[in-house]
Design a protein around this motif. Structure first.
Motif, PDB file in Angstrom:
ATOM      1  N   CYS A   1      -0.386  35.796   7.671  1.00 54.73           N
ATOM      2  CA  CYS A   1       0.227  33.816   8.078  1.00 54.73           C
ATOM      3  C   CYS A   1       0.881  33.591   6.590  1.00 54.73           C
ATOM      4  CB  CYS A   1      -1.288  32.843   7.549  1.00 54.73           C
ATOM      5  SG  CYS A   1      -1.297  31.171   7.010  1.00 54.73           S
TER       6      CYS A   1
ATOM      7  N   ARG B   1       1.826  25.704   8.279  1.00 55.95           N
ATOM      8  CA  ARG B   1       1.491  27.227   8.041  1.00 55.95           C
ATOM      9  C   ARG B   1       2.225  27.809   9.644  1.00 55.95           C
ATOM     10  NH1 ARG B   1      -3.130  29.339   5.731  1.00 55.95           N
ATOM     11  NH2 ARG B   1      -3.541  27.965   4.426  1.00 55.95           N
TER      12      ARG B   1
ATOM     13  N   LEU C   1       2.725  31.925  11.567  1.00 57.38           N
ATOM     14  CA  LEU C   1       2.323  33.209  11.660  1.00 57.38           C
ATOM     15  C   LEU C   1       3.633  33.724  12.166  1.00 57.38           C
ATOM     16  CD1 LEU C   1      -0.182  32.458  14.897  1.00 57.38           C
ATOM     17  CD2 LEU C   1      -0.613  33.389  12.206  1.00 57.38           C
TER      18      LEU C   1
END
Length: 148
Positions: free
Chosen positions: A71, A79, A81
């Motif tokens: 993350c 946020r 990935l």
């Protein structure tokens, strides 16, 4: 000025060798400054629409381990990935401002606002996006070394 790139397997990773004519020596400082100041881009996955986007590495506050992915938290609070394990992210980061503070987290030291000692020989680190993390005992020496 013409630029030519060549591969050399004898040169260590994360090292760039610039060869110039002796008459160009006066430009070395400007060339080094331009290379060092170039902003590194990071390709991450936007979780809401599953699209790849590019963000600036300097905007990253922290990398947090999420199974086989990471993350990525940026200063704006968003946020993303990253399809890499934390140990590979750590290997790829050549920036002096990132430090691993525990087995799950790498933080950007530019965004540290305060840190204090806690119980069990750990350090609590507060970041400018109002988040806080704990530096485990194993990583304290490395953490202190990055801050000095």
């Amino acid at each position: 000025m013409k630029v030519i790139f060549e591969e050399d397997t004898t040169v260590e990773k994360r090292l760039a060798k610039v060869i110039t004519h002796p008459a160009e020596k006066s430009k070395w400082d400007r060339i080094q400054k331009a290379i060092c100041e170039s902003e590194t881009q990071l390709t991450v996955i936007h979780a809401k629409n599953n699209r790849n986007i590019q963000i600036q590495l300097s905007s990253v506050v922290a990398f947090e381990s999420e199974d086989r992915m990471c993350c990525v938290r940026v200063i704006s609070g968003e946020r993303y990935l990253l399809h890499k394990r934390l140990k590979f992210v750590e290997e790829d980061l050549d920036d002096l401002h990132f430090v691993k503070i525990n087995n799950q987290t790498i933080i950007n030291t530019r965004y540290i606002t305060a840190f204090s000692a806690t119980d069990q020989a750990r350090i609590k680190v507060d970041l400018s996006d109002s988040s806080s993390y704990f530096v485990s005992r194993f990583y304290i020496k490395n953490f202190r070394g990055k801050l000095s």
